[in-house]
Design a protein around this motif. Structure first.
Motif, PDB file in Angstrom:
ATOM      1  N   GLY A   9       0.788  -1.216   0.000  1.00 46.82           N
ATOM      2  CA  GLY A   9       0.000   0.000   0.000  1.00 46.82           C
ATOM      3  C   GLY A   9       0.821   1.266   0.000  1.00 46.82           C
ATOM      4  N   ALA A  10       0.102   2.384   0.099  1.00 48.95           N
ATOM      5  CA  ALA A  10       0.723   3.698   0.023  1.00 48.95           C
ATOM      6  C   ALA A  10       1.372   4.069   1.335  1.00 48.95           C
ATOM      7  CB  ALA A  10      -0.335   4.741  -0.346  1.00 48.95           C
ATOM      8  N   GLU A  11       2.469   4.761   1.218  1.00 46.96           N
ATOM      9  CA  GLU A  11       3.121   5.326   2.400  1.00 46.96           C
ATOM     10  C   GLU A  11       3.825   6.602   1.973  1.00 46.96           C
ATOM     11  OE1 GLU A  11       6.866   4.047   5.025  1.00 46.96           O
ATOM     12  OE2 GLU A  11       5.125   2.756   5.311  1.00 46.96           O
ATOM     13  N   LYS A  12       3.214   7.745   2.282  1.00 51.08           N
ATOM     14  CA  LYS A  12       3.768   9.053   1.914  1.00 51.08           C
ATOM     15  C   LYS A  12       4.036   9.130   0.411  1.00 51.08           C
ATOM     16  CE  LYS A  12       5.951   9.695   6.428  1.00 51.08           C
ATOM     17  NZ  LYS A  12       7.238   9.891   7.164  1.00 51.08           N
ATOM     18  N   ASP A  13       3.028   8.800  -0.380  1.00 50.01           N
ATOM     19  CA  ASP A  13       3.088   8.850  -1.840  1.00 50.01           C
ATOM     20  C   ASP A  13       4.079   7.865  -2.443  1.00 50.01           C
ATOM     21  OD1 ASP A  13       1.160  10.767  -1.910  1.00 50.01           O
ATOM     22  OD2 ASP A  13       2.558  12.442  -2.017  1.00 50.01           O
ATOM     23  N   PHE A  14       4.431   6.841  -1.705  1.00 49.40           N
ATOM     24  CA  PHE A  14       5.270   5.789  -2.233  1.00 49.40           C
ATOM     25  C   PHE A  14       4.535   4.460  -2.109  1.00 49.40           C
ATOM     26  CE2 PHE A  14       8.435   8.868  -0.442  1.00 49.40           C
ATOM     27  CZ  PHE A  14       8.842   9.382  -1.678  1.00 49.40           C
ATOM     28  N   LEU A  15       5.073   3.459  -2.761  1.00 46.97           N
ATOM     29  CA  LEU A  15       4.492   2.125  -2.685  1.00 46.97           C
ATOM     30  C   LEU A  15       5.376   1.260  -1.796  1.00 46.97           C
ATOM     31  CD1 LEU A  15       2.450  -0.022  -3.674  1.00 46.97           C
ATOM     32  CD2 LEU A  15       4.024  -0.497  -5.558  1.00 46.97           C
ATOM     33  N   ARG A  16       4.802   0.744  -0.711  1.00 51.83           N
ATOM     34  CA  ARG A  16       5.566  -0.097   0.205  1.00 51.83           C
ATOM     35  C   ARG A  16       5.031  -1.519   0.155  1.00 51.83           C
ATOM     36  NH1 ARG A  16       7.159   1.330   6.490  1.00 51.83           N
ATOM     37  NH2 ARG A  16       8.442  -0.507   6.877  1.00 51.83           N
ATOM     38  N   ILE A  17       5.941  -2.458   0.020  1.00 49.98           N
ATOM     39  CA  ILE A  17       5.577  -3.865  -0.071  1.00 49.98           C
ATOM     40  C   ILE A  17       6.292  -4.619   1.038  1.00 49.98           C
ATOM     41  CG2 ILE A  17       5.610  -5.928  -1.543  1.00 49.98           C
ATOM     42  CD1 ILE A  17       5.928  -3.908  -3.912  1.00 49.98           C
ATOM     43  N   GLN A  18       5.529  -5.340   1.830  1.00 50.91           N
ATOM     44  CA  GLN A  18       6.100  -6.171   2.885  1.00 50.91           C
ATOM     45  C   GLN A  18       5.668  -7.608   2.634  1.00 50.91           C
ATOM     46  OE1 GLN A  18       4.192  -3.310   5.665  1.00 50.91           O
ATOM     47  NE2 GLN A  18       5.995  -3.663   6.936  1.00 50.91           N
ATOM     48  N   ALA A  19       6.637  -8.480   2.428  1.00 52.75           N
ATOM     49  CA  ALA A  19       6.331  -9.875   2.081  1.00 52.75           C
ATOM     50  C   ALA A  19       7.350 -10.797   2.720  1.00 52.75           C
ATOM     51  CB  ALA A  19       6.338 -10.058   0.565  1.00 52.75           C
ATOM     52  N   VAL A  20       6.862 -11.774   3.455  1.00 55.19           N
ATOM     53  CA  VAL A  20       7.749 -12.756   4.076  1.00 55.19           C
ATOM     54  C   VAL A  20       8.148 -13.821   3.065  1.00 55.19           C
ATOM     55  CG1 VAL A  20       7.919 -14.518   5.876  1.00 55.19           C
ATOM     56  CG2 VAL A  20       6.799 -12.332   6.364  1.00 55.19           C
ATOM     57  N   THR A  21       7.201 -14.196   2.196  1.00 57.39           N
ATOM     58  CA  THR A  21       7.473 -15.154   1.125  1.00 57.39           C
ATOM     59  C   THR A  21       7.454 -14.414  -0.208  1.00 57.39           C
ATOM     60  OG1 THR A  21       5.122 -15.702   1.005  1.00 57.39           O
ATOM     61  CG2 THR A  21       6.493 -17.090   2.398  1.00 57.39           C
ATOM     62  N   PRO A  22       8.078 -14.980  -1.267  1.00 60.19           N
ATOM     63  CA  PRO A  22       8.164 -14.263  -2.549  1.00 60.19           C
ATOM     64  C   PRO A  22       6.796 -13.842  -3.076  1.00 60.19           C
ATOM     65  CG  PRO A  22       9.608 -16.186  -2.559  1.00 60.19           C
ATOM     66  CD  PRO A  22       8.789 -16.274  -1.311  1.00 60.19           C
ATOM     67  N   LEU A  23       6.670 -12.563  -3.418  1.00 57.18           N
ATOM     68  CA  LEU A  23       5.432 -12.004  -3.932  1.00 57.18           C
ATOM     69  C   LEU A  23       5.731 -11.300  -5.260  1.00 57.18           C
ATOM     70  CD1 LEU A  23       2.392 -11.305  -3.384  1.00 57.18           C
ATOM     71  CD2 LEU A  23       3.234  -9.134  -2.458  1.00 57.18           C
ATOM     72  N   THR A  24       4.940 -11.589  -6.279  1.00 59.30           N
ATOM     73  CA  THR A  24       5.145 -10.981  -7.593  1.00 59.30           C
ATOM     74  C   THR A  24       4.215  -9.790  -7.769  1.00 59.30           C
ATOM     75  OG1 THR A  24       5.761 -13.117  -8.540  1.00 59.30           O
ATOM     76  CG2 THR A  24       5.143 -11.390 -10.072  1.00 59.30           C
ATOM     77  N   ILE A  25       4.796  -8.670  -8.215  1.00 61.74           N
ATOM     78  CA  ILE A  25       4.052  -7.453  -8.521  1.00 61.74           C
ATOM     79  C   ILE A  25       4.138  -7.238 -10.039  1.00 61.74           C
ATOM     80  CG2 ILE A  25       3.801  -4.985  -8.041  1.00 61.74           C
ATOM     81  CD1 ILE A  25       3.540  -6.705  -5.564  1.00 61.74           C
ATOM     82  N   TYR A  26       2.984  -7.078 -10.682  1.00 56.47           N
ATOM     83  CA  TYR A  26       2.937  -6.880 -12.132  1.00 56.47           C
ATOM     84  C   TYR A  26       2.724  -5.397 -12.421  1.00 56.47           C
ATOM     85  CZ  TYR A  26       2.381 -11.934 -12.334  1.00 56.47           C
ATOM     86  OH  TYR A  26       2.574 -13.286 -12.203  1.00 56.47           O
TER      87      TYR A  26
END
Length: 829
Positions: free
Chosen positions: A91-108
């Protein structure tokens, strides 16, 4: 992140360091990367709802509501839903995109539009790892960048490791190996990562020319020896290569053969370019040595080649590659160049008389078999067969209770229904409304000529050519399900095989073999509507191939006792449409579960293509399924021959065009020590695609070697505007042939920098839509446009023009209503 061990961390760090080294600008400053076509600052994110197709599988994960509520991405982006776990946050965090993933996650990421000319792109990603107290669990984050499409395959490119508080901007050059498809950037993330910005640039066209840089692919012919840095009296030293260019991808013209000056060591430390050797294929950015600043020129140089007759160029960077780009650019080499015809290379020893006789005998025998088979089922009885089939198929469907053994799919808003059958524990589907013998398409005339030219090319280089035609899956299913029709030929594949054989191209009809072995394995094709072959079809195909290849006496260098099989997930994995269905007869299988396919192993390891093999398999994903990488047909054939096999696969339609063109560019790499080239393709693809013509390619390259580029122009508008066509081929002018059957185009070229006392050559980028031939005349010289009914791509046509031409006169003759597209026009002299 505890799952990533010390070895893995070191491995990723090494990759990161090598990547960063390759990105250090030569001149010590950031250079522009080209025209920006996409920018995402993550200022506007939307909540991403779970798509319907994977709602059930996501529900089974029993994720806390906070996970799904957190998922916010830019419009057009997506995630790999199967990678979610309880700790995922996006999700958003101060107009940035933050991704938190313990296992591999693919972003398209967002998609790049379709391109019909092969393009260079630069993906620029700025990412960082938080340093604040919220980043508690992760000490490092690992991000992998990849690009491609779900349909045509994904290509891994770069890995990045971030430590807490670190910020990195990475430029990833992408040369997508397909044309005619769109693609997108993708990221696989483990850990806690913030994306600051994501940009896409369209190459470096303007900047390269301005800076005098050429991006060139070629081969190392010879190299100088570099002295031992420890014994050198100079701290810095370069060395020379004799470099033969094959293709100028971007930038300025350069000679075909040059002396390339390469960095050897600096401050007594070796560059990794010292590992280059004779025969290596490389892609490099080069500039004229004379254009370097004086301080850059005055560095010690090891040179024992003494290539005084060649121009000197300096390498800004070098990348080792394993094959040249599938599409030639339109940048001609400077100076007069000798072109080596692809029909005169003689890469291998000539075909023996025995090889020719054996292939002729195989063609004659198979043609006789097919003619006899078709004679027993004459065309005048097709209507009778269809009538009988309709009655039998109607009675067969009535055996089921309401809605039992039925599958559905919706495509473009239209609903399709299929009947499911368990036939002796093998599984088949067929549309509810199906005709046994439908329209039987015929091969386009241009494709017959093209395949004959390909065979001529392979024969000239000591290889024999064979085509394998995989039948349409519904044509097989209709005969398996309805037992009374199993002896009725599959006319679609039978006729295309006969067309090949009658024109001297070896192939074979094997629909009857699939039908007679219908339950060798549970699956012959995928279901309910995917025509890719599965275990039975691939097993039968490689049985026949191994028998045919017996005439070559290939040495059995592999021990048959060391082969084994196991069960593995097929190429489509857990995709919902490939799970055993509910409310259908699936025997002892479990609804909602995927089936396992066979995987062939040698010494309990996967079998990968072997470039030293005498056999080269060419094809698209029909070579691959059901096993996935390292592919089914090559693995099965290796087992049955007890000999290694090489394969070359490009997904989709591109194999018939750019796949073969890539071999023309790099024949030594693909054909050396080969005896037999086997092209595997679906019958439906063979009817639909447009094969490259080796004779046309050879003629074009001969002309390009004699002339240099002097001008470029476009036909700005035609007599026909239709958005459905302009979307297929943007930046093209469209013409529709009127009732007279002729289109005439005039184009003034008097403003071009041309010596009108000399002959010239012209290259058109054009194509016709449909299956009817279009013949043209350009200032009295005949041309023929390829028909592009299904796969729309501008084709290059080259003609030689007489002296004193100041106006182009193009006349096209064809069936009224045929649409013709024109791209750019290039003049050579």
């Amino acid at each position: 992140m505890q799952m990533i061990g010390t070895f893995a961390v070191k491995y990723y760090v090494l990759i990161l360091l090598s990547m960063c080294f390759s990105l250090i600008p030569v001149w010590g400053k950031t250079t522009p990367v080209g025209e920006r076509i996409l920018e995402e600052n993550f200022e506007k994110l939307i909540h991403l709802g779970v798509p319907a197709w994977c709602a059930d599988s996501v529900k089974k994960k029993n994720l806390p509501s906070s996970v799904l509520k957190s998922i916010h991405l830019p419009t057009g982006w997506d995630i790999g839903w199967w990678g979610l776990d309880h700790a995922t946050r996006i999700g958003a965090e101060k107009d940035f995109l933050r991704i938190q993933a313990v296992t591999p996650l693919t972003i398209y990421g967002a998609g790049i539009p379709q391109t019909y000319e092969q393009q260079d792109y630069i993906f620029r990603i700025t990412m960082r790892m938080p340093s604040d107290a919220s980043c508690k669990k992760s000490k490092i984050a690992v991000g992998s960048f990849r690009y491609g499409t779900v349909q045509y395959g994904e290509f891994w490119d770069r890995d990045v490791v971030l430590t807490r508080g670190e910020r990195v901007t990475v430029d990833v050059p992408v040369r997508f190996p397909l044309t005619g498809v769109g693609f997108r950037g993708m990221f696989r993330v483990v850990g806690d990562v913030v994306f600051d910005k994501f940009e896409v640039y369209n190459g470096r066209k303007r900047e390269l020319k301005k800076e005098g840089i050429s991006v060139v692919e070629g081969v190392i012919v010879a190299r100088s020896q570099l002295p031992d840095p420890a014994k050198s009296s100079y701290p810095d030293c370069r060395y020379t290569l004799h470099f033969k260019a094959m293709n100028i991808l971007k930038g300025n013209p350069c000679p075909k053969e040059i002396q390339l000056i390469v960095e050897g060591f600096k401050k007594y430390k070796l560059f990794n370019t010292n590992n280059l050797k004779v025969g290596d294929f490389i892609r490099c950015n080069i500039v004229s040595f004379d254009s370097l600043p004086e301080e850059k020129k005055n560095i010690q140089q090891a040179d024992d080649l003494s290539l005084f007759e060649l121009d000197n160029y300096y390498s800004l960077d070098i990348e080792k590659i394993y094959g040249f780009s599938a599409i030639k650019s339109n940048i001609a080499f400077s100076g007069k160049q000798k072109y080596d015809s692809i029909f005169e290379l003689q890469i291998n020893s000539a075909l023996t008389e025995k090889m020719k006789k054996d292939q002729a005998s195989a063609i004659s025998s198979e043609l006789q078999r097919i003619n006899q088979m078709l004679k027993e089922y004459p065309a005048e009885k097709y209507a009778e067969y269809n009538k009988k089939f309709t009655a039998v198929w109607t009675a067969e469907k009535q055996k089921d209770p309401p809605e039992y053994n039925r599958l559905e799919r919706i495509d473009s808003g239209k609903k399709y229904r299929y009947v499911w059958r368990n036939i002796d524990n093998s599984f088949w589907t067929l549309p509810e409304h199906h005709q046994l013998i439908g329209t039987i398409p015929r091969l386009q005339r241009q494709n017959i000529k093209a395949l004959q030219s390909l065979q001529k090319f392979f024969n000239a280089n000591g290889c024999q050519f064979m085509v394998c035609v995989i039948p349409n899956f519904f044509n097989i299913a209709s005969r398996v399900i309805n037992r009374d029709f199993r002896a009725v030929p599959d006319f679609v594949s039978a006729f295309v095989v006969r067309d090949f054989l009658q024109n001297g191209i070896e192939t074979f009809y094997f629909a009857d073999s699939i039908i007679s072995n219908y339950n060798r394995y549970p699956w012959a094709y995928f279901y309910p509507y995917d025509d890719h072959p599965s275990d039975t079809t691939q097993d039968v195909l490689t049985d026949i191939l191994s028998r045919r290849l017996g005439r070559y006496d290939l040495p059995k260098v592999l021990d048959k006792n060391r082969f084994s099989e196991d069960q593995a997930a097929h190429v489509y994995g857990e995709s919902p449409q490939y799970l055993f269905p509910f409310n259908c007869d699936i025997g002892k299988n479990t609804a909602g579960k995927s089936y396992k396919c066979r995987r062939i192993l040698y010494d309990k390891k996967e079998i990968f293509p072997n470039p030293d093999s005498a056999v080269l398999l060419l094809g698209n994903s029909f070579l691959q399924t059901p096993m996935g990488a390292p592919d089914s047909v090559p693995s099965l054939l290796t087992q049955k021959l007890s000999a290694p096999v090489m394969s070359y696969r490009i997904s989709g339609n591109a194999i018939a065009d750019s796949g073969f063109t890539n071999i023309f560019h790099n024949p030594e790499f693909y054909l050396k020590n080969k005896k037999i080239i086997i092209f595997v393709m679906s019958v439906d693809y063979i009817y639909r695609v447009n094969f490259v013509n080796a004779d046309h390619y050879d003629s074009m390259m001969k002309l390009l070697s004699e002339y240099g580029l002097v001008g470029e122009m476009q036909i700005k508008e035609g007599n026909f505007t239709d958005k459905s066509y302009s979307k297929l081929l943007p930046n093209s002018a469209f013409f529709k042939i009127p009732a007279s059957g002729k289109v005439r185009i005039r184009k003034n070229i008097a403003d071009q920098k041309i010596n009108y006392s000399k002959a010239m050559a012209l290259q058109l980028s054009a194509c016709a839509f449909g299956r009817d031939p279009v013949i043209g005349m350009v200032n009295g010289e005949k041309i023929e446009l390829r028909e592009m009914e299904f796969y729309h791509k501008l084709d290059k046509v080259m003609v030689k023009l007489p002296k004193a031409v100041k106006e182009l006169e193009i006349e096209l003759t064809g069936k009224p209503g045929t649409v013709i597209a024109f791209g750019n026009i290039q003049l050579y002299q």
